[in-house]
Motif scaffolding. Structure first.
Motif, PDB file in Angstrom:
ATOM      1  N   PHE A 134      33.706  44.214  48.656  1.00 17.43           N
ATOM      2  CA  PHE A 134      33.478  42.892  49.201  1.00 17.43           C
ATOM      3  C   PHE A 134      34.673  42.485  50.059  1.00 17.43           C
ATOM      4  CE2 PHE A 134      31.028  43.225  45.337  1.00 17.43           C
ATOM      5  CZ  PHE A 134      29.793  42.722  45.711  1.00 17.43           C
ATOM      6  N   SER A 135      34.533  41.416  50.767  1.00 16.36           N
ATOM      7  CA  SER A 135      35.645  40.907  51.567  1.00 16.36           C
ATOM      8  C   SER A 135      36.710  40.305  50.661  1.00 16.36           C
ATOM      9  CB  SER A 135      35.144  39.825  52.534  1.00 16.36           C
ATOM     10  OG  SER A 135      34.278  40.365  53.491  1.00 16.36           O
ATOM     11  N   ILE A 136      37.942  40.540  51.036  1.00 16.14           N
ATOM     12  CA  ILE A 136      39.065  39.869  50.387  1.00 16.14           C
ATOM     13  C   ILE A 136      39.354  38.601  51.173  1.00 16.14           C
ATOM     14  CG2 ILE A 136      41.481  40.050  49.737  1.00 16.14           C
ATOM     15  CD1 ILE A 136      39.534  41.936  48.223  1.00 16.14           C
ATOM     16  N   SER A 137      39.244  37.452  50.510  1.00 14.47           N
ATOM     17  CA  SER A 137      39.527  36.172  51.157  1.00 14.47           C
ATOM     18  C   SER A 137      40.912  35.723  50.720  1.00 14.47           C
ATOM     19  CB  SER A 137      38.470  35.134  50.761  1.00 14.47           C
ATOM     20  OG  SER A 137      38.749  33.893  51.369  1.00 14.47           O
ATOM     21  N   ILE A 138      41.832  35.695  51.652  1.00 14.72           N
ATOM     22  CA  ILE A 138      43.231  35.504  51.302  1.00 14.72           C
ATOM     23  C   ILE A 138      43.904  34.647  52.365  1.00 14.72           C
ATOM     24  CG2 ILE A 138      43.810  37.687  52.440  1.00 14.72           C
ATOM     25  CD1 ILE A 138      45.976  38.107  50.390  1.00 14.72           C
ATOM     26  N   SER A 139      44.771  33.745  51.939  1.00 17.08           N
ATOM     27  CA  SER A 139      45.453  32.872  52.888  1.00 17.08           C
ATOM     28  C   SER A 139      46.470  33.665  53.695  1.00 17.08           C
ATOM     29  CB  SER A 139      46.164  31.739  52.148  1.00 17.08           C
ATOM     30  OG  SER A 139      47.315  32.216  51.478  1.00 17.08           O
ATOM     31  N   PRO A 157      47.693  35.407  36.458  1.00 17.59           N
ATOM     32  CA  PRO A 157      47.472  34.537  37.622  1.00 17.59           C
ATOM     33  C   PRO A 157      46.098  34.692  38.258  1.00 17.59           C
ATOM     34  CG  PRO A 157      49.636  35.553  37.720  1.00 17.59           C
ATOM     35  CD  PRO A 157      48.932  36.185  36.572  1.00 17.59           C
ATOM     36  N   SER A 158      45.560  35.919  38.258  1.00 18.50           N
ATOM     37  CA  SER A 158      44.302  36.176  38.966  1.00 18.50           C
ATOM     38  C   SER A 158      43.094  36.144  38.043  1.00 18.50           C
ATOM     39  CB  SER A 158      44.375  37.548  39.647  1.00 18.50           C
ATOM     40  OG  SER A 158      44.556  38.560  38.678  1.00 18.50           O
ATOM     41  N   TYR A 159      43.246  35.601  36.847  1.00 19.42           N
ATOM     42  CA  TYR A 159      42.180  35.702  35.845  1.00 19.42           C
ATOM     43  C   TYR A 159      40.826  35.227  36.363  1.00 19.42           C
ATOM     44  CZ  TYR A 159      39.406  34.881  31.666  1.00 19.42           C
ATOM     45  OH  TYR A 159      38.397  34.880  30.753  1.00 19.42           O
ATOM     46  N   THR A 160      40.805  34.120  37.082  1.00 22.32           N
ATOM     47  CA  THR A 160      39.525  33.556  37.533  1.00 22.32           C
ATOM     48  C   THR A 160      39.044  34.139  38.858  1.00 22.32           C
ATOM     49  OG1 THR A 160      40.625  31.732  38.681  1.00 22.32           O
ATOM     50  CG2 THR A 160      39.987  31.370  36.369  1.00 22.32           C
ATOM     51  N   SER A 161      39.831  35.051  39.446  1.00 26.86           N
ATOM     52  CA  SER A 161      39.449  35.538  40.782  1.00 26.86           C
ATOM     53  C   SER A 161      39.706  37.022  40.955  1.00 26.86           C
ATOM     54  CB  SER A 161      40.208  34.752  41.861  1.00 26.86           C
ATOM     55  OG  SER A 161      41.600  34.847  41.682  1.00 26.86           O
ATOM     56  N   PHE A 162      39.522  37.780  39.880  1.00 30.80           N
ATOM     57  CA  PHE A 162      39.691  39.232  39.974  1.00 30.80           C
ATOM     58  C   PHE A 162      38.363  39.913  39.690  1.00 30.80           C
ATOM     59  CE2 PHE A 162      40.583  43.499  38.493  1.00 30.80           C
ATOM     60  CZ  PHE A 162      41.526  43.941  39.409  1.00 30.80           C
ATOM     61  N   GLY A 163      38.038  40.959  40.489  1.00 31.11           N
ATOM     62  CA  GLY A 163      36.813  41.709  40.259  1.00 31.11           C
ATOM     63  C   GLY A 163      35.587  40.841  40.425  1.00 31.11           C
ATOM     64  N   ASP A 164      34.572  41.109  39.593  1.00 27.78           N
ATOM     65  CA  ASP A 164      33.330  40.361  39.761  1.00 27.78           C
ATOM     66  C   ASP A 164      33.479  38.893  39.371  1.00 27.78           C
ATOM     67  OD1 ASP A 164      33.558  40.727  37.048  1.00 27.78           O
ATOM     68  OD2 ASP A 164      31.608  41.685  36.781  1.00 27.78           O
ATOM     69  N   GLY A 216      35.770  37.000  40.466  1.00 29.57           N
ATOM     70  CA  GLY A 216      36.175  36.274  41.668  1.00 29.57           C
ATOM     71  C   GLY A 216      35.179  36.348  42.802  1.00 29.57           C
ATOM     72  N   GLN A 217      34.045  37.011  42.556  1.00 27.46           N
ATOM     73  CA  GLN A 217      33.082  37.175  43.643  1.00 27.46           C
ATOM     74  C   GLN A 217      32.296  35.890  43.886  1.00 27.46           C
ATOM     75  OE1 GLN A 217      28.852  39.157  44.569  1.00 27.46           O
ATOM     76  NE2 GLN A 217      29.962  40.041  42.865  1.00 27.46           N
ATOM     77  N   ILE A 252      35.902  38.059  47.483  1.00 24.18           N
ATOM     78  CA  ILE A 252      36.830  37.894  46.376  1.00 24.18           C
ATOM     79  C   ILE A 252      37.926  36.956  46.869  1.00 24.18           C
ATOM     80  CG2 ILE A 252      38.472  39.024  44.846  1.00 24.18           C
ATOM     81  CD1 ILE A 252      35.673  39.833  44.222  1.00 24.18           C
ATOM     82  N   HIS A 253      38.039  35.804  46.228  1.00 19.84           N
ATOM     83  CA  HIS A 253      39.023  34.806  46.655  1.00 19.84           C
ATOM     84  C   HIS A 253      40.332  35.010  45.891  1.00 19.84           C
ATOM     85  CE1 HIS A 253      36.203  32.338  49.003  1.00 19.84           C
ATOM     86  NE2 HIS A 253      35.314  32.671  48.083  1.00 19.84           N
ATOM     87  N   TYR A 254      41.409  35.194  46.615  1.00 15.61           N
ATOM     88  CA  TYR A 254      42.738  35.311  46.008  1.00 15.61           C
ATOM     89  C   TYR A 254      43.267  33.897  45.757  1.00 15.61           C
ATOM     90  CZ  TYR A 254      43.253  40.380  46.786  1.00 15.61           C
ATOM     91  OH  TYR A 254      43.134  41.750  46.736  1.00 15.61           O
ATOM     92  N   ASN A 255      42.696  33.267  44.743  1.00 17.70           N
ATOM     93  CA  ASN A 255      42.957  31.846  44.518  1.00 17.70           C
ATOM     94  C   ASN A 255      44.395  31.542  44.121  1.00 17.70           C
ATOM     95  OD1 ASN A 255      40.299  31.059  45.079  1.00 17.70           O
ATOM     96  ND2 ASN A 255      39.630  31.491  42.991  1.00 17.70           N
ATOM     97  N   GLU A 256      45.105  32.532  43.583  1.00 18.41           N
ATOM     98  CA  GLU A 256      46.480  32.278  43.139  1.00 18.41           C
ATOM     99  C   GLU A 256      47.454  32.189  44.300  1.00 18.41           C
ATOM    100  OE1 GLU A 256      45.936  36.795  42.907  1.00 18.41           O
ATOM    101  OE2 GLU A 256      44.729  34.979  42.743  1.00 18.41           O
TER     102      GLU A 256
END
Length: 843
Positions: free
Chosen positions: A155-160, A673-680, A682-683, A688-692
């Motif tokens: 999937f796409s990595i969505s990252i700031s 840090p990435s618990y809510t946005s890692f793997g499926d 975070g989809q 996949i949003h790198y929310n941290e």
């Protein structure tokens, strides 16, 4: 070779041919133009050579997380130089290493391949490794550019932009600035909607123009998804061959005007420039592969294994162990088998291995101690490979015979409905193999064997213990397992796919055979048809097989036996952890728990003998629910060939441990840090949003005020150290400054200390971490010795990336300078003042 002259005499067809590899491990050759094909090999912890299957043995160095945890720049360079020697022995001009992807989660399947969660440590160790490798004429390939931080990657990595710059691009930037890797590999994934292999902004605007990178860019294997876009973006070489996205498609793009001859020339030039380096290196082309095994190399492997170990607890000073011990218990699933590395492309056939049990037994013999072993619990996801227990039938050597037929027998033979003694025609090709885990991507004579073929793998299994044995098999193809002429595992009907063989294999199926006798040979045969696999595989290969087995034992009884042994021993060394079944390319972990009954085993052994030394082997963090009960804990990572001797050196104090964690160890997965946005998890709509954001690793724990199990940069020693006398220089108009301080070894034990320098910016106009690592130094001190240490820092130590301005900014003001023994143990505080704001782009 003159690059300009060679480029000028190549015609367009020859140039297009050069844009893709030849097979798995070579670039294309144009003999008539004097262009040979370069050879490459997988890393990062060894040089496997040009074969997954039946390869020439190589040295396996500690996993990168262990090397990163050494915080030892000189060691990293020495490892790079040794790997260069191995590459030269295998005729490899290019090593596909190092990996510097940021470990944003302990679940990442390839986390063990990178050095650290921190970009400064990651990039600095990588640069030293690259400089060592390239000093001997072997090209490094820094990878995977960029944000290939999980195996759930389609999937796409969505990252700031800020997180991309400060965390994920930063280790690449440091290594390119300080070591100039001659090659770079793109990632599989998309970044903000665009595949990395066709991301012009990343590859051309940032990498080539902003950073001035001059090296060759290649794709990851099957990681090119376009023709025009990837060439325009700057990917010089599609791997592997034969081409899928280039070749005739490039000719069509030229005809249509989507591509121009100048685009092709730009790509070919980079390949020729690397080829010139390969020619200048003196490494022969198409050379036979050889192994290296010398006393000096063995010592470096042993040093690296010991220096990759981190002492996490030593509350009762159990370590170092006494040489007066009489009865030593070695317990645990990771003790008897040498877990040298994680799985996937990092795996290789080691020249030799020393398991923890073997290393400890060697010391026990020297000191006259009795040693006893108990497995205690299983820790495998797949049954352990049968390599130690198989030999060729009819008195042959170790291993098995694998035979290939282009003309397939009837389905009856595959299913054993026909007479098992049915004679097949003479096979088209055969070879012996030492392994029971055969990845048939290469190593097979393609001039004699079709990819759509029939395979028979036959061997004699000789158990070392009486009892009931469980066997497991999975295939990258369709087939059946026979034991003493009886079908015991059917993988030819109702196939289910699993995660094996990079997602191309079946699930693992198991069967139990009762009443086996130690020392008695039993016929084992796998019959395999590759038809379906040949149609499904994205690249030409002959599939694969993995055969494992273990004597069955009752888990609860095994724990009781281990506890009884521990209670009756003077010293207990409990070796637990993960292995390449759990940490591998191709899949991520689902949790950070130790496998199966490991935790109950640890608890039982600690209660039986509270002075037990717990040794954990894993490439990335695991939860330790028994940590309060354990007085003595070592983190050993995957230690390579010499992991057993390196561990023994630390246990008895021949080596004073000096490693410090390159990764934060969390108490629980929910704290990461990435618990809510890692793997499926975070989809969201295919992203996949790198929310941290920038708050990766210790930065997040400190921001959220969450206490980890063990903090970043933490590690104990048999020595004690005192810090004093911090002084800072004024900050220059270019943003450079230095700090000096003293470290004293306040014990009588020689030791090494890693001092870490963090910078805090409490006045920043944008949110920043509580503090960030910006430098470190490792100092060796005799007992009672003190030394003055100097650390030089540049403007980067003060800056952050401001995506509003599109540049790096160091704002005028006062910065805190913190000298620490770990991220949670600050020893000295100081300040520096930046008089005027600085902005910059590039390196």
């Amino acid at each position: 070779m003159d690059v300009d002259q060679t480029l000028a005499k190549l015609n367009i067809s020859q140039k297009i041919k050069l844009l893709c590899g030849s097979g798995w491990w070579h670039t294309e050759a144009i003999p008539e133009a004097g262009v040979p094909g370069m050879r490459m090999s997988d890393g990062p912890n060894g040089v496997r050579g040009q074969s997954f299957f039946n390869g020439v043995p190589a040295s396996c160095f500690p996993a990168s997380t262990g090397l990163g945890s050494s915080f030892d720049v000189e060691l990293a360079r020495n490892v790079g130089e040794a790997l260069a020697n191995e590459a030269r022995a295998k005729g490899s001009h290019i090593l596909l290493a190092p990996t510097v992807n940021t470990q944003r989660s302990p679940l990442g399947g390839r986390g063990f391949e990178s050095f650290s969660e921190d970009p400064i440590l990651n990039g600095t160790i990588a640069a030293a490794y690259i400089n060592g490798l390239q000093s001997k004429g072997v090209s490094a390939t820094i990878k995977h550019f960029v944000a290939n931080d999980q195996e759930y990657q389609r999937f796409s990595i969505s990252i700031s932009e800020r997180a991309l710059r400060e965390i994920y691009l930063k280790p690449f930037q440091i290594a390119i600035r300080d070591a100039n890797p001659w090659a770079l590999m793109t990632a599989y994934n998309r970044v903000n909607g665009v595949h990395a292999s066709e991301h012009k902004r990343l590859l051309d605007d940032i990498l080539r123009k902003e950073w001035g990178y001059q090296g060759m860019i290649m794709s990851d294997w099957t990681g090119v998804y376009s023709t025009t876009e990837s060439i325009k973006a700057g990917v010089d070489l599609e791997m592997p061959g034969p081409t899928v996205m280039r070749g005739k498609a490039v000719e069509r793009a030229l005809m249509s005007g989507k591509l121009f001859p100048s685009d092709i020339d730009a790509r070919v030039r980079k390949i020729l420039e690397l080829l010139k380096r390969a020619q200048d290196s003196g490494i022969p082309f198409d050379a036979p592969e050889e192994s290296i095994d010398t006393p000096d190399l063995r010592q470096l492997l042993r040093t690296a294994a010991a220096d990759a170990i981190v002492l996490l607890k030593n509350d009762k000073n159990v370590l170092p162990l006494s040489t007066d011990l009489k009865k030593i218990a070695v317990i645990g699933p990771n003790a008897k088998l040498a877990q040298t590395s994680g799985g996937g492309s990092a795996r290789l056939l080691s020249t030799y291995t020393v398991s923890p049990l073997e290393g400890i037994s060697s010391v026990a013999k020297e000191i006259g101690a009795e040693i006893k072993y108990a497995v205690g619990a299983a820790s495998h996801s797949y049954l352990p490979v049968l390599d130690p227990y198989v030999q060729q039938k009819n008195g042959g050597g170790a291993g098995a015979i694998i035979e290939f037929w282009n003309q397939k027998p009837s389905e009856d033979y595959l299913h054993a409905a026909a007479d098992l003694n049915t004679k097949l025609d003479k096979c088209d090709w055969s070879t012996p193999t030492l392994g029971t885990n055969c990845i048939l991507f290469d190593g097979v004579d393609a001039t004699k064997v079709n990819f759509d073929c029939f395979i028979r793998y036959s061997t004699a299994f000789i158990p070392d213990e009486d009892g009931d044995w469980e066997f497991g098999v999975h295939l990258a193809s369709r087939g059946n397992l026979f034991f003493d002429n009886k079908l015991i595992v059917d993988l030819s009907t109702n196939l289910e796919l699993g995660e094996n063989f990079f997602g191309l294999g079946t699930i693992d199926k198991r069967a139990v055979v009762k009443g086996l006798k130690a020392g008695h040979p039993y016929d084992v045969e796998l019959r395999i048809s590759t038809s379906e696999f040949a149609q499904m595989s994205p690249f030409p290969c002959w599939g694969g097989l993995r055969l494992g087995g273990i004597r069955q034992f009752d888990g609860e009884e095994a724990i009781k036996d281990a506890a009884a042994l521990a209670k009756d021993s003077d010293a207990v060394i409990l070796v637990i952890g993960l292995n390449h079944d759990w940490e591998s390319e191709g899949f991520d972990r689902s949790n950070i728990d130790l496998p199966l009954l490991t935790n109950p085993l640890v608890t039982a052994v600690l209660r039986a003998n509270p002075n037990t030394v717990v040794v954990n082997q894993s490439g990335t963090p695991v939860a330790m629910p028994w940590i309060d009960e354990a007085s003595t804990v070592l983190q050993a990572f995957y230690g390579g060939n010499e992991l057993g001797n390196g561990l023994a050196d630390v246990l008895w104090g021949k080596v004073n441990p000096s490693g410090k964690l390159a990764l934060t160890f969390p108490k629980r997965l929910e704290d990461t840090p990435s618990y809510t946005s890692f793997g499926d998890k975070g989809q969201e709509h295919g992203k996949i949003h790198y929310n941290e954001g920038i708050f990766v690793g210790y930065r997040s724990y400190e921001l959220r005020n969450i206490q980890p199990l063990f903090p970043f940069g933490f590690g104990l020693s048999y020595s004690t150290f005192e810090y004093s006398d911090l002084e800072t220089s004024p900050v220059s108009s270019e943003g450079t400054f230095s700090l000096t301080f003293k470290i004293k070894n306040t014990s009588n034990v020689p030791g090494r200390e890693v001092a870490q320098v963090y910078i805090a910016d409490p006045q920043s106009s944008l949110p920043r971490p509580v503090k960030e690592l910006k430098g470190f130094v490792k100092v060796a001190l005799q007992g009672g010795e003190s030394q003055s240490v100097k650390v030089d820092l540049k403007r980067e130590a003060l800056g952050f990336y401001d995506d509003r301005q599109g540049c790096w900014v160091a704002e005028a003001g006062t910065f805190k300078v913190l000298v620490a023994a770990s991220s949670s143990d600050v020893r000295l505080n100081g300040e520096v003042e930046l008089g005027a704001t600085l902005t910059w782009t590039g390196l």
